[in-house]
Design an enzyme around this catalytic site. Structure first.
Site, PDB file in Angstrom:
ATOM      1  CB  SER A  49      -0.941  -0.004   1.205  1.00  0.00           C
ATOM      2  OG  SER A  49      -0.212  -0.235   2.392  1.00  0.00           O
ATOM      3  CB  THR A  50       2.981   3.076   1.784  1.00  0.00           C
ATOM      4  OG1 THR A  50       3.453   2.086   2.706  1.00  0.00           O
ATOM      5  CG2 THR A  50       1.628   3.590   2.249  1.00  0.00           C
ATOM      6  CG  LEU A 138       5.265  -7.208   5.489  1.00  0.00           C
ATOM      7  CD1 LEU A 138       5.025  -8.252   6.566  1.00  0.00           C
ATOM      8  CD2 LEU A 138       3.985  -6.450   5.188  1.00  0.00           C
ATOM      9  CB  ALA A 139       8.465  -1.068   6.706  1.00  0.00           C
ATOM     10  CE1 TYR A 234      17.949   1.102   8.167  1.00  0.00           C
ATOM     11  CE2 TYR A 234      19.501  -0.510   7.308  1.00  0.00           C
ATOM     12  CZ  TYR A 234      18.217  -0.031   7.415  1.00  0.00           C
ATOM     13  OH  TYR A 234      17.200  -0.698   6.799  1.00  0.00           O
TER      14      TYR A 234
END
Ligand code: NAI
Ligand code: NA
Length: 397
Positions: A49-50, A138-139, A234
């Site tokens: 979706s994004t 996914l996030a 990170y």
């Protein structure tokens, strides 16, 4: 109603349905203008979706004319309250796909759960039979492991030592120093639980078991490496451990898919403004310097440019040979990691402070990209117009 951006910290509480639709239309137009891709035919996008997942769905549907099933976790609109941007993006995507006669159905729910996996696979079996591409994008900050019932939360912390460096509050442009204390051992485990490869593998095992993967099927998940300035927090931090796990899982899945002549890859993508990346300290400052540098060199890309290049120049070339790095990964962060780009950023990093950043960094580009995520600040949208927030998604299963 008239919908305006309402900021709270690093998130925007509102989103604009017409602006989100415009975002999707722009990405469709970009993809169509690149010409047709001899690409996938039936695609499952998890996290559709994004960000990179949406761009993957658009590139599949409007570049390769593929049928897509999209899974995401978004909030629908409620009385006087806007939906999350991914809801409006998906509504716009479904509308355009249907208009163009391209099969598309969507599922809104927790992709980490057994229930949503079974629901998705049942839909694939019923409508498509099998899929030939599975994108895992996914996030999420949280995952409940369906096997144990335990809910894990990911953290963004350095490992072993305190990290201290510059960061920017992109709303105010103020550059300051941020110090992050090292994580605990359980922080690492939790972050790997959420953002590592276990759930991706569960999806692929379930699809395989259900005979929902076609011969030669491919699956892809997205990773990030980035520069030295963000390394401690990170790639060598908790999230990096999860990405190491994700990358290692690709080989396990590839082994499993050998039986159907399939394969699994991780693609390392470029740093971009998304809801997920805005919450990571130091990254917004790096991105504002990166955007400035890459725009000057005319090699700047957003999600849709990245994913089109991934499909056209990596996955579905005429030779069908996928170029990989020494660790077996696909690299579309190649332009970000170019020596001239990184050298320039190292130089700018030294100079970056509150007074210089508006000159040497692309703070405006950052801000406008961030607002765009929520459907604000798009050209051609009348934000003073009375807008219906109560938009539904067609073909939501
Ligand atoms: P995003 O936040 O834009 O997209 C996340 C997607 O996951 C959305 O579709 C959301 O609905 C869905 N989602 C989240 N939790 C869910 C759940 N429980 N069930 C179902 N759907 C759920 O994130 P973005 O940035 O596109 O990230 C996707 C992947 O790309 C991540 O693995 C990220 O690490 C990676 N990546 C991101 C980069 C960046 O700079 N943004 C750079 C390189 C890789
Ligand atoms: Na995504």
């Amino acid at each position: 109603m008239i919908i305006e951006p309402r900021m709270r910290g690093f998130i925007c509480l509102t989103s604009h349905p017409v602006g989100c639709e415009k975002n999707v239309l722009n990405q469709i137009e970009y993809t169509r203008n690149q010409g047709a891709i001899a690409g996938p035919k039936k695609v499952l996008v998890i996290g559709a979706s994004t960000g990179f997942g949406l761009a993957s769905r658009i590139t599949s549907a409007f570049g390769a004319n593929a049928s897509t099933v999209g899974v995401f976790f978004e909030k629908p609109p409620s009385k006087g309250k806007t939906a999350t941007p991914g809801w409006y993006n998906s509504a716009a995507f479904q509308k355009e796909a249907l208009k163009s006669g391209i099969y598309a159905k969507s599922i809104n729910g927790d992709a980490f759960s057994d229930e949503i996996k079974q629901k998705t696979i049942a839909l694939i079996k019923k409508d498509l039979g099998k899929v030939d591409l599975v994108i895992y994008s996914l996030a999420s900050p949280v995952r409940t492991n369906p096997k144990t019932g335990v809910t894990h939360r990911s953290v963004l912390k350095p490992i072993g030592q305190t990290f201290s460096n510059k960061t920017v509050d992109f709303h105010t442009g103020i550059v300051s120093n941020v110090t992050i204390e090292p994580c605990s051992e359980t922080d690492i485990e939790n972050t790997v639980e959420v953002m590592g490869g276990e759930d991706w593998k569960m999806w692929m095992e379930s699809l395989m078991e259900a005979d929902a993967l076609s011969d030669g099927a491919m699956t892809l998940a997205y990773s990030y490496i980035g520069p030295q300035v963000t390394e401690a927090v990170y790639r060598k931090g908790t999230i990096g451990k999860a990405k190491d796990h994700l990358e290692a899982t690709a080989f396990e899945i590839a082994d499993m898919l050998k039986h159907i002549n399939g394969n699994a890859f991780v693609s390392v993508n470029k740093a971009l403004v998304t809801q997920a990346s805005s919450a990571i300290p130091v990254i917004p400052l790096y991105i504002s310097l990166l955007y400035k540098t890459m725009k000057e060199k005319e090699i700047h890309e957003g999600c849709i440019e990245q994913i089109n290049r991934l499909f056209r120049e990596r996955l579905y070339t005429t030779s069908r040979e996928i170029p990989l790095d020494e660790a077996g990964r696909i690299r579309i962060d190649d332009w970000e990691m170019r020596e001239d780009v990184q050298n320039k950023i190292t130089e700018l990093w030294e100079q970056a402070d509150t007074s210089t950043l508006s000159d040497i960094g692309d703070l405006n580009g950052y801000k406008s990209d961030f607002l765009n995520l929520f459907g604000f600040g798009l050209e051609g949208v009348d934000y003073l117009e009375d807008t219906d927030e109560n938009i539904q998604i067609d073909e939501l299963v």
